[in-house]
Design an enzyme around this catalytic site. Structure first.
Site, mmCIF file in Angstrom:
data_model
loop_
_atom_site.group_PDB
_atom_site.id
_atom_site.type_symbol
_atom_site.label_atom_id
_atom_site.label_comp_id
_atom_site.label_asym_id
_atom_site.label_seq_id
_atom_site.Cartn_x
_atom_site.Cartn_y
_atom_site.Cartn_z
ATOM 1 N N SER A 153 0.808 -1.223 0.000
ATOM 2 C CA SER A 153 0.000 0.000 0.000
ATOM 3 C C SER A 153 0.843 1.277 0.000
ATOM 4 O O SER A 153 0.324 2.360 -0.234
ATOM 5 C CB SER A 153 -0.957 0.037 1.198
ATOM 6 N N LYS A 191 1.601 4.212 7.354
ATOM 7 C CA LYS A 191 0.815 5.063 6.470
ATOM 8 C C LYS A 191 1.286 6.517 6.570
ATOM 9 O O LYS A 191 1.995 6.898 7.506
ATOM 10 C CB LYS A 191 -0.677 5.010 6.845
#
Length: 232
Positions: A153, A191
């Site tokens: 991701s 993230k």
């Protein structure tokens, strides 16, 4: 622009359709791309559909239709799989400022296990082993640790599955920092951090993944990315 995994999946679906006349099953796609679960395939298919490369037909099993292909895939000899080219007998000039490994001032830091760059996994708190990193990577004060990246991701931020990320322990972050975030005290993920009033957005660097927006009391910053180590 498609990510490597999206391109691989589109190529696999197209090849399967050309050869067999029917699209591959989710199990076949999962195995071909070496993914652990079908959820990753679902995300890739959704991304391809949103970008207009495929169309899913309702109420039909295994009903995927190719709408268009990237220009690169239409060229003869195209392959989505990357094959490194070995150059024999050439002298490689190192980049300016490069140092030999022996000349680096290396410091050992603990590797705390794996961190999810994808769907969050259970938080890691036990040391699995230690790794030597250049001292220059540990700029600033504070404790540091390393984590092995699991998932894709953050691929568009240059962070690949299997990379080792070096993290400086801290509990605060600036907008845009890539952080280790502890979600609801039991899930850890890597993230990009964004504060939106009383909410925290954890952004992926891969369009196949959605941004997670959580209350600020659901997210605890565990550290900030300061370096990355990759093995070839």
């Amino acid at each position: 622009m498609l990510t490597r995994k999206q391109l691989e999946l589109l190529d696999f679906i197209n090849t399967h359709l050309q050869r067999d006349g029917v699209p591959p099953s989710f199990d076949e796609m999962k195995e071909a791309l070496d993914l652990k679960s079908k959820s990753g395939i679902h995300r890739l298919i959704t991304a391809l559909e949103e970008r207009g490369f495929i169309r899913r037909l309702a109420h039909r099993a295994r009903a995927i239709e190719i709408v268009k292909l990237p220009e690169a895939m239409e060229k003869p000899g195209f392959s989505a799989k990357f094959t490194p080219r070995v150059i024999v007998g050439s002298k490689i000039t190192p980049p300016r400022g490069a140092m030999t490994v022996e000349a680096l001032h290396a410091i050992e830091i603990p590797v705390m296990g794996r961190i999810a760059a994808g769907t969050p996994i259970e938080a890691i708190s036990e040391i699995s082993h230690h790794i030597a990193v250049p001292g220059s990577m540990l700029a600033g004060r504070g404790q540091h640790y390393a984590l092995e990246v699991k998932g894709d991701s953050m691929i568009e931020a240059g962070i690949n599955d299997g990379d080792i990320v070096v993290i400086r322990e801290q509990i605060t972050a600036e907008n845009g920092d890539i952080v280790v975030a502890l979600v609801e005290d039991h899930e850890a993920t890597l993230k990009r951090f964004r504060r939106r009033g009383d909410m925290i957005a954890l952004e992926a660097a891969n369009p196949a993944y959605e941004t997670r927006v959580l209350r600020d009391d659901q997210v605890k910053v565990q550290g900030r990315l300061v370096g990355l180590i990759r093995s070839y």
